[in-house]
Design a protein around this motif. Structure first.
Motif, PDB file in Angstrom:
ATOM      1  N   ASN A  67       0.850  -1.174   0.000  1.00 36.56           N
ATOM      2  CA  ASN A  67       0.000   0.000   0.000  1.00 36.56           C
ATOM      3  C   ASN A  67       0.898   1.239   0.000  1.00 36.56           C
ATOM      4  N   ASN A  68       0.310   2.420  -0.012  1.00 37.14           N
ATOM      5  CA  ASN A  68       1.077   3.661   0.037  1.00 37.14           C
ATOM      6  C   ASN A  68       0.728   4.402   1.318  1.00 37.14           C
ATOM      7  N   ASP A  92      13.353  -3.124   4.586  1.00 36.30           N
ATOM      8  CA  ASP A  92      12.381  -2.548   3.654  1.00 36.30           C
ATOM      9  C   ASP A  92      11.085  -2.229   4.391  1.00 36.30           C
ATOM     10  N   ARG A  93      10.563  -1.049   4.163  1.00 36.19           N
ATOM     11  CA  ARG A  93       9.288  -0.670   4.773  1.00 36.19           C
ATOM     12  C   ARG A  93       8.149  -1.453   4.119  1.00 36.19           C
ATOM     13  N   ILE A  94       7.173  -1.833   4.915  1.00 36.62           N
ATOM     14  CA  ILE A  94       6.082  -2.711   4.492  1.00 36.62           C
ATOM     15  C   ILE A  94       5.088  -2.023   3.575  1.00 36.62           C
ATOM     16  N   SER A  95       4.988  -0.705   3.671  1.00 31.14           N
ATOM     17  CA  SER A  95       3.897  -0.033   2.966  1.00 31.14           C
ATOM     18  C   SER A  95       4.341   1.269   2.327  1.00 31.14           C
ATOM     19  N   ALA A  99       4.201  -0.084  -6.348  1.00 24.64           N
ATOM     20  CA  ALA A  99       4.591  -0.931  -7.473  1.00 24.64           C
ATOM     21  C   ALA A  99       5.266  -2.216  -7.001  1.00 24.64           C
ATOM     22  N   GLY A 100       5.407  -2.374  -5.688  1.00 28.54           N
ATOM     23  CA  GLY A 100       6.117  -3.526  -5.158  1.00 28.54           C
ATOM     24  C   GLY A 100       5.195  -4.614  -4.645  1.00 28.54           C
ATOM     25  N   LEU A 101       5.589  -5.856  -4.863  1.00 34.66           N
ATOM     26  CA  LEU A 101       4.870  -6.998  -4.317  1.00 34.66           C
ATOM     27  C   LEU A 101       5.211  -7.093  -2.829  1.00 34.66           C
ATOM     28  N   PHE A 125      -1.350  -2.844   5.370  1.00 35.66           N
ATOM     29  CA  PHE A 125      -1.994  -1.741   6.092  1.00 35.66           C
ATOM     30  C   PHE A 125      -3.278  -1.278   5.406  1.00 35.66           C
ATOM     31  N   VAL A 126      -4.150  -2.251   5.125  1.00 34.97           N
ATOM     32  CA  VAL A 126      -5.472  -1.975   4.574  1.00 34.97           C
ATOM     33  C   VAL A 126      -6.397  -1.692   5.759  1.00 34.97           C
ATOM     34  N   ILE A 127      -7.167  -0.622   5.677  1.00 35.65           N
ATOM     35  CA  ILE A 127      -8.083  -0.278   6.767  1.00 35.65           C
ATOM     36  C   ILE A 127      -9.387  -1.044   6.595  1.00 35.65           C
TER      37      ILE A 127
END
Length: 169
Positions: A67-68, A92-95, A99-101, A125-127
């Motif tokens: 996510n962004n 690496d940050r998770i969100s 464009a990243g898997l 980090f989907v709400i």
């Protein structure tokens, strides 16, 4: 639901294919699974982790992209240190890369060489709504009523909703 089978085509995959073949108006979406990891500690996510029945030929298999959410600084290594023990994935940050898997998202190819997942959608980090009896969450709370969550089980409903709108149109 599903099983971590490392890309195998199982009886559940076959049963899904038979059902879908006999019901051509049906679009079946399956979560790819959350078995992506770096088991050999080379800094690259291992291939061949698609679950079953997501290995079926006649379903749309959905993986998770990042996510962004630039304000969230969680990293894969901090959340799952044994799955992502070295850089570049560890830090690496998770969100932070649409464009990243997502590192945890299962990926192909399947054992018979087919490319899976078929599509990806945001899965970090989907709400979503928070249950009144919710316990502690790895992802954390957004507020009293909503909680962050993640995984291919969060990305698949996003694709299902889009598919329903396309079909309705």
């Amino acid at each position: 639901w599903g099983a971590a089978v490392d890309g195998w085509y199982t009886i559940d995959s076959r049963n899904l294919d038979i059902f879908a073949w006999g019901n051509p108006d049906m679009l079946i979406l399956m979560s790819a699974g959350n078995e992506g990891n770096d088991s050999n500690s080379d800094g690259i996510i291992d291939l061949d982790s698609i679950g079953s029945p997501a290995t079926a030929k006649n379903c749309l298999t959905v993986g998770a992209s990042e996510n962004n959410r630039s304000s969230i600084t969680s990293t894969y290594g901090a959340a799952w240190p044994s799955d992502y023990p070295v850089d570049p994935i560890y830090s690496d940050r998770i969100s932070d890369d649409i464009a990243g898997l997502a590192a945890f998202s299962s990926r192909g190819p399947t054992d018979d060489g087919r490319i899976k997942p078929d599509v990806v959608a945001p899965g970090t980090f989907v709400i979503s709504t928070r249950s009144s009896v919710a316990t502690e969450s790895l992802w954390g709370d957004y507020n009293t009523y909503y909680r962050y969550s993640g995984g291919t089980s969060m990305s698949t409903p996003l694709v299902a909703g889009t598919a329903a709108l396309v079909r309705q149109y």
